[in-house]
Design a protein around this motif. Structure first.
Motif, mmCIF file in Angstrom:
data_model
loop_
_atom_site.group_PDB
_atom_site.id
_atom_site.type_symbol
_atom_site.label_atom_id
_atom_site.label_comp_id
_atom_site.label_asym_id
_atom_site.label_seq_id
_atom_site.Cartn_x
_atom_site.Cartn_y
_atom_site.Cartn_z
ATOM 1 N N ALA A 1 2.329 1.611 -3.578
ATOM 2 C CA ALA A 1 1.283 2.077 -4.493
ATOM 3 C C ALA A 1 0.982 3.553 -4.259
ATOM 4 O O ALA A 1 0.769 4.315 -5.210
ATOM 5 C CB ALA A 1 0.023 1.231 -4.327
ATOM 6 N N GLU B 1 0.830 -1.214 0.000
ATOM 7 C CA GLU B 1 0.000 0.000 0.000
ATOM 8 C C GLU B 1 0.859 1.256 0.000
ATOM 9 O O GLU B 1 0.534 2.239 -0.670
ATOM 10 C CB GLU B 1 -0.949 -0.003 1.198
ATOM 11 C CG GLU B 1 -2.035 -1.051 1.090
ATOM 12 C CD GLU B 1 -2.943 -1.081 2.306
ATOM 13 O OE1 GLU B 1 -3.063 -0.050 3.000
ATOM 14 O OE2 GLU B 1 -3.520 -2.157 2.556
ATOM 15 N N LYS C 1 -0.081 -1.628 -11.291
ATOM 16 C CA LYS C 1 -1.486 -1.648 -10.886
ATOM 17 C C LYS C 1 -1.904 -0.279 -10.352
ATOM 18 O O LYS C 1 -2.986 0.221 -10.656
ATOM 19 C CB LYS C 1 -1.741 -2.726 -9.838
ATOM 20 C CG LYS C 1 -3.217 -2.810 -9.446
ATOM 21 C CD LYS C 1 -3.485 -3.878 -8.427
ATOM 22 C CE LYS C 1 -4.937 -4.009 -8.039
ATOM 23 N NZ LYS C 1 -5.735 -2.806 -8.014
ATOM 24 N N ALA C 2 -1.033 0.361 -9.576
ATOM 25 C CA ALA C 2 -1.329 1.699 -9.056
ATOM 26 C C ALA C 2 -1.511 2.698 -10.196
ATOM 27 O O ALA C 2 -2.446 3.507 -10.183
ATOM 28 C CB ALA C 2 -0.226 2.159 -8.108
ATOM 29 N N ASP D 1 -4.793 1.985 -11.936
ATOM 30 C CA ASP D 1 -5.940 2.395 -11.128
ATOM 31 C C ASP D 1 -6.214 3.893 -11.220
ATOM 32 O O ASP D 1 -7.360 4.322 -11.247
ATOM 33 C CB ASP D 1 -5.742 2.005 -9.655
ATOM 34 C CG ASP D 1 -5.855 0.508 -9.415
ATOM 35 O OD1 ASP D 1 -6.328 -0.229 -10.322
ATOM 36 O OD2 ASP D 1 -5.463 0.069 -8.315
ATOM 37 N N VAL D 2 -5.161 4.704 -11.263
ATOM 38 C CA VAL D 2 -5.338 6.163 -11.259
ATOM 39 C C VAL D 2 -5.415 6.752 -12.675
ATOM 40 O O VAL D 2 -5.987 7.822 -12.862
ATOM 41 C CB VAL D 2 -4.240 6.855 -10.402
ATOM 42 C CG1 VAL D 2 -2.919 6.917 -11.111
ATOM 43 C CG2 VAL D 2 -4.679 8.224 -9.951
ATOM 44 N N ARG E 1 0.612 6.746 -6.928
ATOM 45 C CA ARG E 1 -0.640 7.527 -6.982
ATOM 46 C C ARG E 1 -0.397 8.985 -6.628
ATOM 47 O O ARG E 1 -0.849 9.885 -7.339
ATOM 48 C CB ARG E 1 -1.686 6.928 -6.029
ATOM 49 C CG ARG E 1 -2.360 5.676 -6.538
ATOM 50 C CD ARG E 1 -3.589 5.319 -5.708
ATOM 51 N NE ARG E 1 -3.305 5.218 -4.291
ATOM 52 C CZ ARG E 1 -2.905 4.120 -3.666
ATOM 53 N NH1 ARG E 1 -2.737 2.991 -4.349
ATOM 54 N NH2 ARG E 1 -2.672 4.128 -2.367
#
Length: 176
Positions: A100, A97, A141-142, A145-146, A104
């Protein structure tokens, strides 16, 4: 160069030197908490930017794992440097987390500032010990996602030091 379109953003992987990416508006520094020169990516960026970078950064620190702050690029070919403190693997929890969050936060900062092209190193994979394959999955993945929420950022480039690191990121990019 490997590329993949994710929403409005083109994500690229290249092997190279992050301090020699003149077509990017900003590069990301895998910083230490105090935002000082340090070694690895941070040392290379600070050496290329000159002493003004550290002088500008000192009042911005310290930062915590997962946080990002922005400075000017000084003598770099990029207008901005976004400094992220990645997690120390096995120490800073939850490391996935926190890692990531670096990506982000850097992308959101860049987007707010109108930056269209940004370059990332493989944050936390050097002296901080994050396994490269895990880091590639978490970071890509981060970004994925954004990416759909970004208005200004159109290019995200992962500038990787070795052929092996690029191959690992290429594999992760094709998997997302």
């Amino acid at each position: 160069m490997t590329q993949k379109k994710i929403g409005p953003v083109t994500v690229e992987t290249v092997q190279g030197d992050i301090t020699r990416q003149p077509d990017l508006d900003a590069i990301v520094n895998a910083a230490n908490a105090a935002l000082r020169t340090g070694g690895g990516v941070a040392g290379a960026i600070h050496r290329a930017a000159g002493p003004g970078l550290e002088q500008e950064c000192l009042p911005l620190g310290p930062i915590k794992p997962g946080e990002a702050v922005m400075s000017g690029g000084h003598h770099l070919p990029n207008a901005h440097v976004i400094h992220c403190l990645g997690p120390v693997y096995g120490h800073d929890k939850p490391e996935d987390e926190l890692l990531a969050s670096c990506y982000r936060q850097a992308l959101l900062l860049a987007d707010r500032d109108g930056i269209t092209a940004i370059g990332f190193p493989a944050i936390s994979t050097g002296i901080f010990g994050y396994p490269i394959a895990d880091a590639a999955e978490v970071s890509l993945k981060a970004v994925a996602d954004v990416a759909p929420s970004l208005a200004a950022v159109k290019t995200v480039r992962f500038v990787l030091f070795s052929e092996n690191d690029k191959a690992v990121f290429d594999h992760a990019l094709t998997s997302i």
